[in-house]
Scaffold this motif. Structure first.
Motif, PDB file in Angstrom:
ATOM      1  N   PRO A  73       0.834  -1.208   0.000  1.00 18.82           N
ATOM      2  CA  PRO A  73       0.000   0.000   0.000  1.00 18.82           C
ATOM      3  C   PRO A  73       0.866   1.254   0.000  1.00 18.82           C
ATOM      4  CG  PRO A  73       0.100  -0.922   2.196  1.00 18.82           C
ATOM      5  CD  PRO A  73       0.856  -1.870   1.293  1.00 18.82           C
ATOM      6  N   GLY A  76      -3.668   4.944   2.250  1.00 18.42           N
ATOM      7  CA  GLY A  76      -4.977   4.381   2.556  1.00 18.42           C
ATOM      8  C   GLY A  76      -5.788   5.329   3.404  1.00 18.42           C
ATOM      9  N   GLU A  78      -9.556   5.400   5.554  1.00 16.91           N
ATOM     10  CA  GLU A  78     -10.724   4.650   6.007  1.00 16.91           C
ATOM     11  C   GLU A  78     -11.985   5.329   5.499  1.00 16.91           C
ATOM     12  OE1 GLU A  78     -12.298   2.482  10.053  1.00 16.91           O
ATOM     13  OE2 GLU A  78     -10.879   4.135  10.229  1.00 16.91           O
ATOM     14  N   SER A  83     -14.749  -0.101   5.507  1.00 19.00           N
ATOM     15  CA  SER A  83     -14.068  -0.098   4.208  1.00 19.00           C
ATOM     16  C   SER A  83     -12.868   0.840   4.207  1.00 19.00           C
ATOM     17  CB  SER A  83     -15.039   0.341   3.102  1.00 19.00           C
ATOM     18  OG  SER A  83     -16.119  -0.534   3.021  1.00 19.00           O
ATOM     19  N   TRP A  84     -11.948   0.545   3.292  1.00 16.54           N
ATOM     20  CA  TRP A  84     -10.743   1.360   3.120  1.00 16.54           C
ATOM     21  C   TRP A  84     -10.531   1.632   1.635  1.00 16.54           C
ATOM     22  CZ3 TRP A  84      -7.167   3.031   6.814  1.00 16.54           C
ATOM     23  CH2 TRP A  84      -7.428   2.615   8.121  1.00 16.54           C
ATOM     24  N   VAL A  86      -7.600   2.276  -0.810  1.00 14.54           N
ATOM     25  CA  VAL A  86      -6.167   2.031  -0.739  1.00 14.54           C
ATOM     26  C   VAL A  86      -5.541   2.168  -2.118  1.00 14.54           C
ATOM     27  CG1 VAL A  86      -4.399   0.347  -0.093  1.00 14.54           C
ATOM     28  CG2 VAL A  86      -6.551   0.421   1.170  1.00 14.54           C
ATOM     29  N   THR A 105     -10.693  -7.961   3.966  1.00 15.23           N
ATOM     30  CA  THR A 105      -9.633  -8.032   2.954  1.00 15.23           C
ATOM     31  C   THR A 105      -8.418  -7.223   3.400  1.00 15.23           C
ATOM     32  OG1 THR A 105     -11.271  -8.323   1.202  1.00 15.23           O
ATOM     33  CG2 THR A 105      -9.079  -7.597   0.530  1.00 15.23           C
ATOM     34  N   ILE A 106      -8.652  -6.040   3.949  1.00  8.22           N
ATOM     35  CA  ILE A 106      -7.548  -5.197   4.409  1.00  8.22           C
ATOM     36  C   ILE A 106      -6.822  -5.847   5.582  1.00  8.22           C
ATOM     37  CG2 ILE A 106      -6.990  -2.981   5.497  1.00  8.22           C
ATOM     38  CD1 ILE A 106      -7.461  -2.851   2.464  1.00  8.22           C
ATOM     39  N   GLU A 107      -7.568  -6.462   6.483  1.00  9.18           N
ATOM     40  CA  GLU A 107      -6.933  -7.136   7.619  1.00  9.18           C
ATOM     41  C   GLU A 107      -6.058  -8.295   7.138  1.00  9.18           C
ATOM     42  OE1 GLU A 107      -8.453  -9.722  11.391  1.00  9.18           O
ATOM     43  OE2 GLU A 107      -9.450  -7.792  11.062  1.00  9.18           O
ATOM     44  N   ASP A 110      -2.969  -6.840   5.562  1.00 13.00           N
ATOM     45  CA  ASP A 110      -2.035  -6.390   6.598  1.00 13.00           C
ATOM     46  C   ASP A 110      -1.295  -7.578   7.217  1.00 13.00           C
ATOM     47  OD1 ASP A 110      -0.872  -4.376   8.315  1.00 13.00           O
ATOM     48  OD2 ASP A 110      -2.131  -5.187   9.911  1.00 13.00           O
TER      49      ASP A 110
END
Length: 153
Positions: A73, A76, A78, A83-84, A86, A105-107, A110
C-alpha cells in the motif's frame, strides 16, 4: 447480477450452481435443498458464502500484471466503519491501482504484509550471517597463510 450455470448433481442430493462473480472469478454454490436432512440454504446465506469465498480469494499482495507477491500500500483512507480506499503499487512492474476494499480483505492484506516483512527480515539475517561467516573464514585463512601479521594492526 452474477452469471450462473445451474445443474443437478448426479446423486440428486444437492443442487450445484456455478456463479461468475463481478471480479471474474467463478465459484460453485451448492444448495442442499434435496438432501435427506431437509437442510436448505437461504439466499442470504448463499450470498454470504459467495462474499466470503471471494474475499478469501483476494490477495492484494499479488500483482495482477506480473503475478508476483510484491504489491504494497502507498496510501490508505478509512471510508466508513468497514471499508478502506487504498492505493496499491507493485515495485516490479510499476502497476498501480486505487480501490475500495472491505475490512476483512484489508486485515488479511495487513497480516500478509506482516508475514512478508518477517520473511524479509529472516532472509536478511541469514544473508548477513553467511556474509559474516565468509569474512571470518577469509580472515582465518589469511592468518593461517601468513598474509596477516601482528604489525598489520
Amino acid at each position: 447480477m452474477p452469471d450462473s450455470d445451474d445443474r443437478m448433481d448426479p446423486d440428486h442430493r444437492r443442487y450445484i450452481r456455478k456463479v461468475t462473480l463481478p471480479s471474474g472469478k467463478t465459484i460453485e454454490v451448492i444448495d442442499f435443498e434435496n438432501a435427506s436432512d431437509g437442510m436448505q440454504l437461504t439466499p442470504q446465506v448463499q450470498r454470504a458464502e459467495i462474499i466470503k469465498e471471494e474475499a478469501e480469494a483476494t490477495d492484494l499482495r499479488i500483482c495482477p500484471e506480473c503475478h508476483l507477491d510484491l504489491v504494497y500500500p502507498v496510501s490508505g483512507v478509512e471510508i466508513g466503519s468497514t471499508s478502506w480506499k487504498v492505493e496499491l503499487l507493485c515495485p516490479n512492474c510499476w502497476w498501480t491501482a486505487t480501490d475500495v476494499f472491505d475490512g476483512v480483505t484489508i486485515e488479511r492484506f495487513d497480516e500478509g504484509l506482516q508475514e512478508s516483512t518477517e520473511d524479509l527480515i529472516d532472509a536478511l539475517r541469514r544473508l548477513a550471517r553467511a556474509n559474516l561467516e565468509d569474512d571470518f573464514n577469509a580472515f582465518i585463512d589469511a592468518i593461517n597463510a601468513g598474509a596477516i601479521l601482528p604489525e598489520d594492526f
